[in-house]
Write an enzyme that holds these catalytic residues in place. Structure first.
Site, PDB file in Angstrom:
ATOM      1  CG  HIS A  27      -0.505   0.329   2.500  1.00 10.68           C
ATOM      2  ND1 HIS A  27      -0.160  -0.622   3.434  1.00 10.68           N
ATOM      3  CD2 HIS A  27      -0.285   1.522   3.074  1.00 10.68           C
ATOM      4  CE1 HIS A  27       0.240  -0.012   4.535  1.00 10.68           C
ATOM      5  NE2 HIS A  27       0.184   1.287   4.334  1.00 10.68           N
ATOM      6  CG  ASP A  55       0.262  -3.908   2.843  1.00 17.03           C
ATOM      7  OD1 ASP A  55       0.562  -3.398   1.740  1.00 17.03           O
ATOM      8  OD2 ASP A  55       0.095  -3.240   3.890  1.00 17.03           O
ATOM      9  N   GLY A 111       2.915   6.139   8.981  1.00 13.19           N
ATOM     10  CA  GLY A 111       4.255   6.469   8.514  1.00 13.19           C
ATOM     11  C   GLY A 111       5.265   5.374   8.798  1.00 13.19           C
ATOM     12  CB  SER A 138       2.739   1.094   6.906  1.00 11.82           C
ATOM     13  OG  SER A 138       2.454   2.365   6.463  1.00 11.82           O
TER      14      SER A 138
HETATM   15  C1  4AZ Z   1      -0.543   3.240   9.291  1.00 14.06           C
HETATM   16  O1  4AZ Z   1      -1.464   4.046   9.115  1.00 14.06           O
HETATM   17  C2  4AZ Z   1      -0.561   2.379  10.502  1.00 14.06           C
HETATM   18  N1  4AZ Z   1      -0.903   0.523  15.139  1.00 14.06           N
HETATM   19  C3  4AZ Z   1       0.419   1.425  10.666  1.00 14.06           C
HETATM   20  C4  4AZ Z   1       0.402   0.624  11.798  1.00 14.06           C
HETATM   21  C5  4AZ Z   1      -0.596   0.769  12.730  1.00 14.06           C
HETATM   22  C6  4AZ Z   1      -1.572   1.724  12.585  1.00 14.06           C
HETATM   23  C7  4AZ Z   1      -1.554   2.535  11.454  1.00 14.06           C
HETATM   24  C8  4AZ Z   1      -0.593  -0.141  13.936  1.00 14.06           C
HETATM   25  O2  4AZ Z   1       0.368   3.150   8.478  1.00 14.06           O
END
Ligand code: 4AZ
Length: 233
Positions: free
Chosen positions: A47, A80, A179, A181
């Site tokens: 993503h 993902d 941020g 991810s």
């Molecule tokens: C995000 O929005 C995101 N708490 C990544 C991880 C988590 C929440 C949001 C896990 O990229």
């Protein structure tokens, strides 16, 4: 990363950052984490892949090509994962230093005990509604949840698949956030930190008894090596 602590890039040498470079303003805008797994290869979350440049914090590369998983589902974030090939004129990209070093991939059959203590890292938000990303890499501590408890009931009803794994801080402190991810979840395995997950999604950040959800990297080791081989690495 919520909670956790300021870290040093030499403690997180596989941490990558994805950003877009805007020629006009000459500004790199950060948007996702990533994990260096070989000199010219970075893993991130699928993503994150609708953007076009990749930069580690100390060594900066353009993207030559990227492969989004064929079964990636944009609605559920199933599969993902994106594999990114960095651009180089000389066949070598990231040079190993104290600050830059690839993470070990797991063996395809790796199964770690429930509640194994692992580590996440990134430049993401320190609070769910913070407008800022952190300018220094942070690291947090989370434990692997049993797959039997990694279910949609714990995550506001969103679908959880076997390609996902859950990890969270039993103290209710550390968690990944926006941020982070694409970045790493690494776990100790025979004395080394091994890449086990990619930060993917969650129901907010740092909510009590709510785990973060990660792409289950072990399930993609064959996919990763077949892509790297097909590209002639
Ligand atoms: C995000 O929005 C995101 N708490 C990544 C991880 C988590 C929440 C949001 C896990 O990229």
């Amino acid at each position: 990363i919520l909670g956790g602590e300021q870290s040093d890039i030499s403690t997180q040498p596989w941490q990558a950052a994805l950003s877009v470079y805007r020629r006009r303003s000459k500004v790199h805008t950060f948007f996702c984490g990533g994990v260096l797994i070989d000199s010219c290869w970075v893993l991130s979350a699928a993503h994150c892949s609708y953007q076009s440049c990749s930069c580690t914090s100390e060594q900066i590369f353009d993207v030559e090509h990227y492969w989004v998983h064929e079964q990636y589902d944009d609605e559920t974030y199933d599969n993902d994962i994106v594999l990114i090939k960095l651009k180089s004129d000389v066949g070598m990209c990231a040079v190993h230093t104290d600050e830059v070093l690839p993470a070990c991939l797991p063996e395809p059959d790796l199964a770690l005990p429930d509640w194994t203590e692992c580590e996440i890292s990134g430049y993401g938000k320190e609070h769910e509604f913070s407008p800022f990303y952190s300018d220094q890499v942070k690291r947090g501590h989370v434990r692997l949840w049993p797959q039997s408890q990694c279910v949609s009931e714990k995550l506001s009803g969103r679908l959880v698949t076997p390609n996902m794994l859950c990890a969270g801080d039993t103290r209710g402190l550390d968690d990944a956030c926006k941020g982070d991810s694409g970045g790493p979840l690494v776990c100790p395995r025979e004395g080394r930190l091994t890449l086990v997950g990619l930060i993917s999604w969650g129901d907010g950040c740092g909510k009590k008894d709510t785990p973060g959800v990660y792409t289950h990297v072990t399930k993609y080791v064959e996919w990763i090596s077949s892509k790297m081989q097909a590209d002639g690495n």
